[in-house]
Design a protein around this motif. Structure first.
Motif, short mmCIF file in Angstrom:
data_model
loop_
_atom_site.label_atom_id
_atom_site.label_comp_id
_atom_site.label_asym_id
_atom_site.label_seq_id
_atom_site.Cartn_x
_atom_site.Cartn_y
_atom_site.Cartn_z
N UNK A 152 0.80 -1.23 0.00
CA UNK A 152 0.00 0.00 0.00
C UNK A 152 0.83 1.28 0.00
N UNK A 153 2.13 1.14 0.32
CA UNK A 153 2.96 2.34 0.44
C UNK A 153 3.46 2.84 -0.91
N UNK A 154 2.68 2.72 -1.95
CA UNK A 154 3.17 3.20 -3.25
C UNK A 154 2.92 4.69 -3.34
N UNK A 155 3.78 5.35 -4.11
CA UNK A 155 3.67 6.80 -4.21
C UNK A 155 2.33 7.22 -4.82
N UNK A 156 1.83 6.42 -5.76
CA UNK A 156 0.54 6.77 -6.38
C UNK A 156 -0.57 6.81 -5.32
N UNK A 160 -2.66 10.19 -4.46
CA UNK A 160 -4.13 10.26 -4.61
C UNK A 160 -4.76 10.69 -3.28
N UNK A 161 -4.41 10.01 -2.21
CA UNK A 161 -5.04 10.30 -0.92
C UNK A 161 -4.64 11.69 -0.43
N UNK A 173 -11.45 4.22 2.21
CA UNK A 173 -10.51 3.32 1.53
C UNK A 173 -11.08 1.91 1.53
N UNK A 174 -11.14 1.32 0.35
CA UNK A 174 -11.59 -0.05 0.23
C UNK A 174 -10.38 -0.95 -0.01
N UNK A 175 -10.22 -1.96 0.87
CA UNK A 175 -9.19 -2.98 0.66
C UNK A 175 -9.87 -4.09 -0.13
N UNK A 192 -2.41 3.93 6.24
CA UNK A 192 -3.30 5.11 6.27
C UNK A 192 -4.13 5.13 7.55
N UNK A 193 -3.44 5.34 8.68
CA UNK A 193 -4.12 5.20 9.98
C UNK A 193 -5.23 6.22 10.20
#
Ligand SMILES: Nc1nc2c(ncn2[C@@H]2O[C@H](COP(=O)(O)OP(=O)(O)OP(=O)(O)O)[C@@H](O)[C@H]2O)c(=O)[nH]1
Ligand SMILES: [Mg+2]
Lengths: 220, 120
Positions: A152-156, A160-161, A173-175, A192-193
């Motif tokens: 999940x730690x991608x720059x994109x 976006x967030x 956020x949907x996993x 993304x706490x």
């Protein structure tokens, strides 16, 4: 003109006027846009289809395991979903092209496409990414769809967030893809706490009822 | 051989967002990896992606890879207020931003505990 004729004309004009004023009334009431955003292949279009199938009985988008299947914004208007407690949510659903920082047509050729087709897809994909970014400003709320088997730690994801946060647009956020073994929703939560993370399988419908409840709660 | 170009924050501090993005993208398109002191705003990142998409032309330029190295130490009290104000005015100076051409970087993996640059 006969009396009868006059009546028909005036009633026609009246109904026309009525329609016009009604029209402007509706134009003033801005329709709520719910956007599906995320990197390519996360399952945005699968989720879009799940929603429109459940509430309208039809698909709205094309789905593929090849990235950048969606290369233009797709809007399905006037979706009304009903919650268990009788609450309703009415919105226009916006499926967006996946956002990425790199596009290479050779990647599409590796998936079996011919060179000309792959080049065309790449060109369209670059335009799609730009379109997605441009449309950010128009969204009233956004569901960010992430593949929970991926890092999940991608720059994109962060970009976006971060942009939604800067624009003060509510984010859920949907996993997605929790049906897969490698799925790791906890990692998304850790990344993304400050956001609510909701696990679903758009493909198999896991947790989808709960997702609709969440959507109503989050958008109203 | 891979070339890294260090970009001090002061060299972009006075530029507007558009010029910042253009400056960084020009370096990347010259096949160098930018190590920027500080961070871009989310809007600048989005603008950088838009510019990148508009300029993709195979085989020379197929996009970028982005990453960041966070500065984890937090300011306290009055220093925190000053820092917040300064970062709102000119941008975030702490941490590092890495931007490289997709033709030479395969991927960047960065989570809070490590930063990895995978070359092609
Ligand atoms: N196992 C599993 N696969 C899924 C799920 N949701 C989507 N997929 C698959 O993931 C792939 C990508 O799905 P899409 O819905 O096209 O993804 P997208 O986010 O719209 O992708 P772009 O349009 O390229 O941005 C397809 O092969 C889907 O069948 C899920 O919940 N579980
Ligand atoms: Mg899609």
């Amino acid at each position: 003109m006969s009396v009868r004729g006059k009546q028909v004309v005036t009633s026609f004009i009246k109904s026309l006027l009525h329609k016009i004023s009604f029209g402007t009334l509706f134009a003033k009431k801005k329709s709520v846009k719910l956007g599906l955003y995320g990197p390519p292949n996360g399952g945005k279009s699968t989720l879009a289809n799940r929603i429109t199938n459940d509430w309208l009985g039809e698909d709205m988008s094309s789905v593929s395991n090849v990235e950048h299947e969606t290369r233009e914004i797709i809007i399905r208007e006037q979706i009304i979903i009903k919650g268990k407690k009788g609450k309703e949510l009415s919105f226009n659903l916006v499926d967006t092209p996946g956002i990425s920082t790199r596009i290479d047509y050779e990647d599409f050729m590796k998936k079996g496409m011919k060179r000309t087709e792959a080049k065309k897809r790449a060109k369209e994909a670059t335009k799609g990414v730009i379109e997605s970014i441009k449309w950010l400003d128009d969204m009233d709320s956004v569901v960010v769809v992430l593949d929970s088997t991926k890092d999940p730690y991608s720059q994109v994801n962060i970009t976006i967030i971060g942009n939604l946060q800067a624009r003060k647009i509510p984010v859920l956020i949907v996993a997605n893809k929790i049906d897969l073994k490698r799925s790791n929703m906890e990692l998304i939560k850790a990344a993304f706490p400050q956001y609510e993370v909701f696990g679903i399988s758009a493909k198999y419908g896991t947790n989808i009822e709960e997702f609709y409840e969440k959507l109503i709660e989050f958008s109203t | 051989m891979v070339t890294f170009q260090f970009v001090p924050f002061d060299s972009i501090a006075k530029l507007n967002s558009r010029k910042r993005v253009n400056k960084l993208l020009r370096i990347v398109k010259n096949n160098k990896i930018v190590i920027l002191e500080g961070r871009l705003t989310p809007e600048e990142e989005a603008h950088l992606i838009e510019r990148t998409m508009a300029e993709i032309s195979h085989p020379r330029f197929s996009g970028i890879e982005l990453g960041r190295i966070e500065y984890s130490q937090k300011y306290k009290g009055w220093d925190a207020v000053k820092h917040k104000l300064a970062s709102m005015l000119v941008g975030e100076r702490r941490g590092l931003t890495v931007i490289g051409p997709a033709t030479i970087i395969d991927k960047i993996v960065n989570n809070p505990s490590q930063f990895q640059l995978f070359m092609k």
